[in-house]
Design an enzyme around this catalytic site. Structure first.
Site, mmCIF file in Angstrom:
data_model
loop_
_atom_site.group_PDB
_atom_site.id
_atom_site.type_symbol
_atom_site.label_atom_id
_atom_site.label_comp_id
_atom_site.label_asym_id
_atom_site.label_seq_id
_atom_site.Cartn_x
_atom_site.Cartn_y
_atom_site.Cartn_z
ATOM 1 N N LYS A 26 -5.274 -9.299 -6.077
ATOM 2 C CA LYS A 26 -6.410 -9.436 -5.181
ATOM 3 C C LYS A 26 -7.493 -8.414 -5.533
ATOM 4 O O LYS A 26 -7.185 -7.250 -5.783
ATOM 5 C CB LYS A 26 -5.894 -9.181 -3.754
ATOM 6 N N LYS A 81 -10.723 -2.949 -2.452
ATOM 7 C CA LYS A 81 -11.415 -1.672 -2.444
ATOM 8 C C LYS A 81 -10.512 -0.554 -2.934
ATOM 9 O O LYS A 81 -10.964 0.379 -3.559
ATOM 10 C CB LYS A 81 -11.858 -1.341 -1.014
ATOM 11 N N LYS A 136 0.815 -1.211 0.000
ATOM 12 C CA LYS A 136 0.000 0.000 0.000
ATOM 13 C C LYS A 136 0.849 1.261 0.000
ATOM 14 O O LYS A 136 0.456 2.269 -0.583
ATOM 15 C CB LYS A 136 -0.950 0.010 1.211
HETATM 16 P P1 ATP Z 1 -8.207 -2.406 1.068
HETATM 17 O O1 ATP Z 1 -7.696 -2.791 -0.274
HETATM 18 O O2 ATP Z 1 -8.433 -0.939 1.214
HETATM 19 O O3 ATP Z 1 -7.389 -3.009 2.193
HETATM 20 P P2 ATP Z 1 -10.075 -4.568 1.168
HETATM 21 O O4 ATP Z 1 -10.817 -4.782 -0.083
HETATM 22 O O5 ATP Z 1 -8.905 -5.443 1.461
HETATM 23 O O6 ATP Z 1 -9.659 -3.039 1.202
HETATM 24 P P3 ATP Z 1 -10.750 -4.737 3.962
HETATM 25 O O7 ATP Z 1 -11.786 -3.965 4.711
HETATM 26 O O8 ATP Z 1 -9.314 -4.391 4.173
HETATM 27 O O9 ATP Z 1 -11.087 -4.619 2.405
HETATM 28 O O10 ATP Z 1 -10.945 -6.285 4.239
HETATM 29 C C1 ATP Z 1 -12.076 -6.848 4.861
HETATM 30 C C2 ATP Z 1 -11.971 -8.358 4.807
HETATM 31 O O11 ATP Z 1 -12.095 -8.823 3.466
HETATM 32 C C3 ATP Z 1 -10.628 -8.908 5.323
HETATM 33 O O12 ATP Z 1 -10.884 -10.056 6.106
HETATM 34 C C4 ATP Z 1 -9.897 -9.305 4.070
HETATM 35 O O13 ATP Z 1 -8.996 -10.371 4.288
HETATM 36 C C5 ATP Z 1 -11.035 -9.734 3.175
HETATM 37 N N1 ATP Z 1 -10.714 -9.574 1.753
HETATM 38 C C6 ATP Z 1 -10.440 -8.407 1.145
HETATM 39 N N2 ATP Z 1 -10.203 -8.609 -0.164
HETATM 40 C C7 ATP Z 1 -10.325 -9.949 -0.366
HETATM 41 C C8 ATP Z 1 -10.223 -10.786 -1.523
HETATM 42 N N3 ATP Z 1 -9.929 -10.279 -2.709
HETATM 43 N N4 ATP Z 1 -10.417 -12.116 -1.379
HETATM 44 C C9 ATP Z 1 -10.720 -12.641 -0.170
HETATM 45 N N5 ATP Z 1 -10.841 -11.911 0.956
HETATM 46 C C10 ATP Z 1 -10.650 -10.576 0.864
HETATM 47 MG MG MG Z 2 -7.564 -4.950 3.119
#
Ligand code: ATP
Ligand code: MG
Length: 330
Positions: A195, A198, A112
């Protein structure tokens, strides 16, 4: 009953399929056997700049989505992280037990932080995993349902718990990550080696977007120039990702889907998966809107959750402060 804790950031207008399949689905299941603590982690959200009005709105939207997915506020404490000050208080103690080099090895931070220039990378983004450790340890959680990307942070959490226990006497429960087998990492539709995330919204299926848009994104997912519909994450990352999503949302085995689509084109698979997603998100979105129509009731649920969470968190913090030698406040 054993305890479970997990959190999600209110950093977007919608959760995405990766959040749901990697973590949130498990939250709903686990609340049946565990004493569950689920939070919208607004303290984590501000590790990158947030607009105040947006953050407030997204925090409610996040809570509404969790309720719509099936988090039952009568079973689980559903709350907002900043409503329980013990998270930040314990985090400070744990920061003082964390090596600088140890924190610097966290790969999420490296990923990040390299997306922005150094002056825009906050110290909070660097110490984020330690706050996450505090989130978990303050509830003495036994299990933490998360996606694969959180494995390293859970390892840090366990190390910090062990370090504290060794130095000051047994205080913290060692938490186990609960990472799903098939859906631990859902990939971006436009870049199936990355991955779904968000913070990098390219090929992200958002649960709250117009379902037609989701179907369209799936139709234009990056695949490969073969024709065969086969699960092979090394050679066929895009198709494999679609199969995993399809399987998870329908409960049908990947092998069964491979057989059904044998000899058929990618277009068929994408079109059908698009329909599966539309069917899943349409009733979900109606429910979310229902919760958002009554923000006072939503805030009441969150208030009740915070109250339950605080009583547990305060007890842990009291014993931590005592063990490290802080004078009791009279
Ligand atoms: P950011 O990229 O800003 O970190 P994010 O999409 O990872 O956002 P988070 O709120 O950080 O969202 O994650 C919430 C949950 O979703 C965590 O348990 C994380 O492991 C899971 N998660 C996020 N993206 C994935 C993915 N692509 N596949 C499986 N699990 C995910
Ligand atoms: Mg995350």
């Amino acid at each position: 009953r054993p305890r479970v804790l997990s959190g999600i950031q209110p950093t977007a207008d919608s959760f995405h399929l990766g959040n749901y399949l990697g973590a949130l689905r498990e939250w709903v299941t686990l609340q049946r056997e565990f004493d569950a603590f689920y939070c919208v982690v607004d303290l984590h959200a501000i590790t990158v700049a947030q607009d105040p009005a947006e953050l407030r709105r997204r925090t409610r939207v996040s809570a509404a989505q969790l309720l719509a997915l099936g988090i039952d506020p009568d079973r689980s404490a559903l709350f907002v992280q900043s409503h329980v000050p013990e998270h930040a208080q314990l985090s400070w103690v744990l920061e003082c037990l964390t090596g600088f080099g140890e924190a610097g090895r966290m790969t999420q931070f490296k990923d990040k932080s390299t997306r922005q220039d150094a002056d825009h990378v906050s110290v909070g983004l660097f110490t984020y995993p330690i706050l996450q450790a505090a989130d978990i340890l303050v509830y003495q959680a036994n299990a933490v349902p998360v996606g694969e990307d959180q494995r390293q942070h859970l390892e840090l959490t366990r190390n910090l718990a062990q370090r504290f226990n060794a130095r000051f006497g047994s205080t913290f429960t060692l938490p186990e990550p609960k990472i799903p087998q098939e859906t631990a990492k859902i990939f971006d539709l436009q870049d199936p080696t990355a991955k779904m995330s968000k913070s990098v919204p390219a090929g992200v299926v958002e649960l709250m977007e117009d379902p037609k848009r989701s179907a369209k994104k799936i139709r234009s997912a990056v695949t490969d120039n073969e024709r065969e519909i086969r699960y092979d994450p090394e050679a066929k990352a895009g198709v494999s990702n679609l199969l995993v999503i399809y399987s998870a949302l329908t409960g049908r085995a990947v092998s069964e889907l491979e057989a059904e689509y044998a000899g058929r084109g990618y277009g068929d698979l994408k079109k059908d998966l698009g329909e599966v997603v539309v069917e899943f998100v349409t009733p979900f979105q109606d429910q979310v809107r229902g919760y958002l129509d009554d923000p006072a009731e939503l805030d009441k649920i969150l208030g009740k959750g915070a109250e339950k969470a605080r009583s547990v968190a305060a007890e842990t913090l009291r014993s931590v402060y005592d063990r490290i030698g802080f004078l009791p406040s009279m």
